[in-house]
Design a protein around this motif. Structure first.
Motif, short mmCIF file in Angstrom:
data_model
loop_
_atom_site.label_atom_id
_atom_site.label_comp_id
_atom_site.label_asym_id
_atom_site.label_seq_id
_atom_site.Cartn_x
_atom_site.Cartn_y
_atom_site.Cartn_z
N ALA A 181 0.91 -1.26 -0.09
CA ALA A 181 -0.23 -0.01 -0.08
C ALA A 181 0.71 1.28 0.02
CB ALA A 181 -1.04 0.01 1.33
N LEU A 211 -4.89 6.62 1.05
CA LEU A 211 -4.47 5.18 1.12
C LEU A 211 -4.79 4.47 -0.22
CD1 LEU A 211 -3.15 2.73 2.64
CD2 LEU A 211 -5.57 2.64 3.66
N LEU A 213 -4.42 0.68 -2.07
CA LEU A 213 -3.85 -0.56 -2.12
C LEU A 213 -4.41 -1.29 -3.24
CD1 LEU A 213 -2.64 -2.96 -0.61
CD2 LEU A 213 -4.74 -3.38 0.52
N THR A 216 -7.84 -0.16 -4.81
CA THR A 216 -8.85 0.42 -3.93
C THR A 216 -8.34 1.59 -3.33
OG1 THR A 216 -9.66 -1.58 -3.51
CG2 THR A 216 -10.30 -0.03 -2.05
N GLU A 217 -8.84 2.83 -3.28
CA GLU A 217 -8.43 3.95 -2.39
C GLU A 217 -9.28 4.12 -1.37
OE1 GLU A 217 -7.93 6.93 -5.47
OE2 GLU A 217 -6.04 6.20 -6.12
N SER A 218 -8.85 4.92 -0.40
CA SER A 218 -9.56 5.21 0.90
C SER A 218 -8.90 6.55 1.16
CB SER A 218 -9.50 4.32 2.06
OG SER A 218 -10.30 4.87 3.14
N VAL A 226 -7.92 3.90 9.52
CA VAL A 226 -8.22 3.00 8.59
C VAL A 226 -7.15 1.95 8.79
CG1 VAL A 226 -8.49 2.53 6.17
CG2 VAL A 226 -9.32 4.74 6.89
N SER A 227 -7.82 0.56 8.91
CA SER A 227 -6.85 -0.57 9.00
C SER A 227 -6.95 -1.20 7.69
CB SER A 227 -7.42 -1.29 9.97
OG SER A 227 -7.32 -0.77 11.37
N PHE A 228 -5.74 -1.97 7.49
CA PHE A 228 -5.64 -2.64 6.17
C PHE A 228 -4.82 -3.81 6.24
CE2 PHE A 228 -2.72 0.63 5.76
CZ PHE A 228 -1.60 -0.02 4.96
N ILE A 233 -8.86 -3.09 2.13
CA ILE A 233 -9.22 -1.89 3.47
C ILE A 233 -10.45 -1.85 3.96
CG2 ILE A 233 -8.99 0.71 3.43
CD1 ILE A 233 -7.41 0.77 0.81
#
Length: 321
Positions: A181, A211, A213, A216-218, A226-228, A233
């Motif tokens: 990430a 973020l 990964l 996928t984006e956050s 935010v945990s991943f 995510i």
């Protein structure tokens, strides 16, 4: 067949005791030992018996090494036996202590030279990595700086946790890699990143961070976390940064967390290791606040607060049950 399993558990328990009291056990050994204890009641009971033997040997050794009245032999002729040596002899030759060679990671990192930042267990450090970018590193943190030539443009958090603050006056952003990430922060932002074992977390203090990964984006906004992991995510959750990042003020705050999780986190701040060998004790929920100055006595504080039985071993190792 049952007797054979019991004998094997007893043998393994004695071997663990010898290794844990050798002073050479690593943090990875502690996790392996914890899993061994919790994998079977038979294992836990066998180790409890071995541990009681260890504790009982204290008075026995004192009596064994105490000179008899009228014994005037020169001190240099007396052989004093430490408890670990006594335990090894009592267990029998079939269980030998294996001394593990420990790699001097600091030396390895120094030989790697340029672009590596690392804090030791219990150490915290603040580094201005480039003009306008400050990194606050927590305990046991390993960071590799990256960039073009001598220009640092970002970093990879290999393990541990840190807060990355970017001045509003800086023209360029800053990117943090965590596993697969990336966390991209803009000028004027402050973002905490954490990578412990297989869990990674991003917490935004100021500004915002993106973020990414895979595909996928956050977007992480102030007071969000935010945990991943390898699976993806998770949704952003609201947090109190003052509590979540209390380590910046040399404080650790735990709110309704299992004692096993609390101890796992505390182990990052002290040499040796605290190991919970009783599943019920590890599952107990904890509300606690410790300062980093209390880390030397934290095992005793936990023992007193939860009525646990503690066995103190060499090298800062403590077994709680």
């Amino acid at each position: 067949m049952g007797t054979t399993r019991i004998e094997e558990s007893e043998r393994q328990a004695r071997a663990w005791l010898v290794h844990l009291t050798s002073g050479t056990a690593t943090r990875e050994d502690g996790e392996a030992f914890r899993r061994w204890c919790l994998s079977s009641e038979q294992h836990a009971e066998a180790f409890a018996r071995a541990r009681r033997m260890w504790e009982d040997l204290g008075p026995a050794i004192a009596a064994h090494t105490r000179p008899e009245r009228g014994d005037h032999a020169p001190q240099r002729h007396r052989v004093r036996m430490g408890r670990r040596a006594f335990v090894t002899t009592a267990i029998g030759a079939s269980v030998a202590a294996v001394l593990l060679a420990r790699i001097d990671l600091d030396r390895v990192f120094r030989s790697g030279g340029v672009g590596r930042l690392r804090t030791a267990v219990g150490e915290q450090r603040r580094v201005d990595v480039v003009p306008g970018v400050t990194v606050e590193m927590n305990t046991a943190t390993d960071i590799a700086l990256r960039g073009t030539g001598k220009a640092v443009t970002g970093m990879r958090l290999r393990s541990g946790e840190a807060v990355v603050r970017i001045d509003a006056s800086r023209k360029a952003g800053f990117v943090v890699d965590i596993g697969d990430a990336t966390v991209a922060s803009t000028p004027g932002s402050a973002v905490a990143v954490r990578c412990i074992d297989s869990e990674s977390v991003v917490t935004c203090l100021d500004g915002q961070a993106l973020l990414s990964l895979g595909s996928t984006e956050s977007l992480v906004k102030p007071a969000q976390q935010v945990s991943f992991d390898a699976r993806g995510i998770a949704a952003a959750v609201a947090v109190n940064p003052d509590t979540a990042l209390a380590w910046r003020n040399r404080v650790l705050i735990y709110d309704n967390q299992p004692l096993a999780q609390v101890v796992a986190d505390i182990n990052r701040y002290r040499p040796g290791r605290i190991v919970i060998t009783d599943r019920a004790l590890g599952d107990r929920r904890v509300h606690a606040r410790f300062t980093l100055d209390q880390m030397a006595d934290v095992a005793t504080l936990i023992q007193d607060a939860y009525g646990a039985h503690a066995t103190h071993l060499p090298g800062g190792w403590v077994l709680l049950s």
